[in-house]
Scaffold this active site. Structure first.
Site, mmCIF file in Angstrom:
data_model
loop_
_atom_site.group_PDB
_atom_site.id
_atom_site.type_symbol
_atom_site.label_atom_id
_atom_site.label_comp_id
_atom_site.label_asym_id
_atom_site.label_seq_id
_atom_site.Cartn_x
_atom_site.Cartn_y
_atom_site.Cartn_z
ATOM 1 N N ARG A 44 6.087 -86.184 53.700
ATOM 2 C CA ARG A 44 6.385 -86.160 52.263
ATOM 3 C C ARG A 44 6.270 -87.808 51.983
ATOM 4 O O ARG A 44 6.930 -88.695 52.706
ATOM 5 C CB ARG A 44 7.755 -85.744 51.993
ATOM 6 C CG ARG A 44 7.730 -84.141 52.099
ATOM 7 C CD ARG A 44 6.923 -83.511 50.932
ATOM 8 N NE ARG A 44 6.925 -82.104 50.894
ATOM 9 C CZ ARG A 44 6.243 -81.309 51.551
ATOM 10 N NH1 ARG A 44 5.174 -81.536 52.389
ATOM 11 N NH2 ARG A 44 6.496 -79.897 51.599
ATOM 12 N N HIS A 75 -3.063 -84.006 49.473
ATOM 13 C CA HIS A 75 -2.480 -83.169 50.074
ATOM 14 C C HIS A 75 -3.037 -81.938 50.564
ATOM 15 O O HIS A 75 -2.681 -80.793 50.255
ATOM 16 C CB HIS A 75 -1.250 -82.816 49.164
ATOM 17 C CG HIS A 75 0.117 -82.103 49.776
ATOM 18 N ND1 HIS A 75 1.170 -82.020 49.264
ATOM 19 C CD2 HIS A 75 0.102 -81.669 51.133
ATOM 20 C CE1 HIS A 75 2.046 -81.677 50.110
ATOM 21 N NE2 HIS A 75 1.324 -81.376 51.152
ATOM 22 N N GLU A 96 3.579 -87.254 43.769
ATOM 23 C CA GLU A 96 2.476 -86.511 44.549
ATOM 24 C C GLU A 96 1.014 -86.897 44.141
ATOM 25 O O GLU A 96 0.206 -87.404 44.932
ATOM 26 C CB GLU A 96 2.783 -85.125 44.369
ATOM 27 C CG GLU A 96 1.459 -84.140 45.213
ATOM 28 C CD GLU A 96 2.122 -84.173 46.676
ATOM 29 O OE1 GLU A 96 0.986 -83.575 47.329
ATOM 30 O OE2 GLU A 96 3.129 -84.724 47.160
#
Length: 334
Positions: A245, A292, A273
């Site tokens: 993360r 991601h 993100e």
């Protein structure tokens, strides 16, 4: 085998992606599956009707929290099978208090992340992507003049956390001529050795490794764990890989080190993100940012579905889960 009543609880697009027709057919073979639509809001009349008879919830990305209110609607619920990774977003304390058994496909989701990590370790050792970029500009290598720090022979790879993914990365790296270091406060030196790594302090991990790969779950105790000091201690031209993360890393410190050319970075996650298009990391030739994508995607969703179907079948047969999530281990899980 008595088929338990089950329902799908996830975002409709998650159900469509992960549970294709063959997976749904297999699931119906081991449970009495409630008809669509899937449950993505426990506050509707449809959800109340479905939940009153449900014994097993098969959950996925986008599942709403299974809280006290939802549990009051599901008096027969005994198990939750998550066809994805982390259960933190929807399995609440109320579930544990009521003794509901929980399973997760985290181990299945760990494999593609580990595969991505190993690929990036090997590519970064040969500086493949950077040299391919240079080739497009007309540059030509004289391979006999390649810098001696290029290559994968005898490089030191540091693994931060012996999570499911971290352990699988160590396993997949065994055939290569690499030295593997591991830092995990919950793993003894003997356990690290059994995994195929040398246990070290977090400081040693960063000062001794040519590549550090982060596999630490995001918890209050791990937010900002990869600090400015640790980043500053990395050897020149070292590589920092993050598939965990973004918030585990001090991103401002990482950005400064990358912009200055002191280290390289491969980031499948950032904080936030989606970085703004003008973020300095996007302008660094020594930084690779992917969207991601390391976790299960495309045909890899089938692996998640197969594990979930297998878990429902085992539970229905009274065999218990092969991949249980235990309340006492939540502090070590993503």
């Amino acid at each position: 085998m008595n088929k338990p009543r089950a329902a799908l609880a996830m975002a409709p697009k998650a159900a469509e992606a992960v549970l294709d027709p063959s997976a749904l057919a297999a699931l119906r073979g081991v449970c009495d599956l409630a008809p669509p639509p899937v449950l993505d809001d426990f506050g509707t009349g449809h959800a109340a009707t479905v939940l009153k008879d449900v014994e097993v919830l098969v959950t996925g990305w986008g599942c709403p929290p299974v809280d006290e209110a939802a549990l009051d609607l599901a008096p027969k619920l005994r198990a939750i099978v998550h066809a994805a990774g982390s259960v933190r977003g929807h399995v609440t304390e109320a579930c544990w208090d009521r003794g509901i058994e929980v399973s997760s496909a985290a181990s299945a989701n760990a494999l593609p992340v580990a595969e991505y990590t190993v690929a990036m370790i090997l590519l970064s050792g040969k500086r493949v992507l950077e040299r391919a970029r240079e080739l497009r500009t007309g540059a030509r290598d004289d391979f006999l003049r390649t810098a001696r720090q290029v290559g994968n022979y005898g490089r030191t790879v540091g693994i931060l956390s012996a999570s499911l993914i971290g352990r699988r990365v160590i396993e997949l790296l065994r055939p290569y001529d690499l030295r593997i270091l591991l830092h995990d406060p919950f793993v003894s030196d003997d356990e690290a050795s059994a995994l195929g790594a040398v246990g070290v302090s977090i400081g040693e991990l960063f000062t001794r490794s040519d590549i550090v790969s982060v596999h630490t779950p995001l918890l209050p105790s791990t937010t900002g764990l990869v600090s400015r000091e640790l980043i500053g201690s990395m050897p020149p031209d070292a590589v920092l890989i993050n598939t965990a993360r973004g918030a585990v890393i001090d991103q401002d410190a990482l950005t400064e080190a990358a912009v200055d050319g002191r280290i390289r970075a491969i980031l499948d996650v950032t904080e936030p993100e989606n970085l703004p298009p003008d973020h300095p990391l996007f302008r660094c030739d020594n930084v690779i940012i992917t969207p991601h994508l390391a976790g299960s995607q495309g045909n890899e969703w089938r692996r998640l579905a197969e594990l979930a179907v297998g878990e429902v079948g085992r539970w229905a047969a009274g065999a218990g889960f092969a991949h249980p999530v235990l309340r006492e281990r939540l502090g070590q899980l993503a």
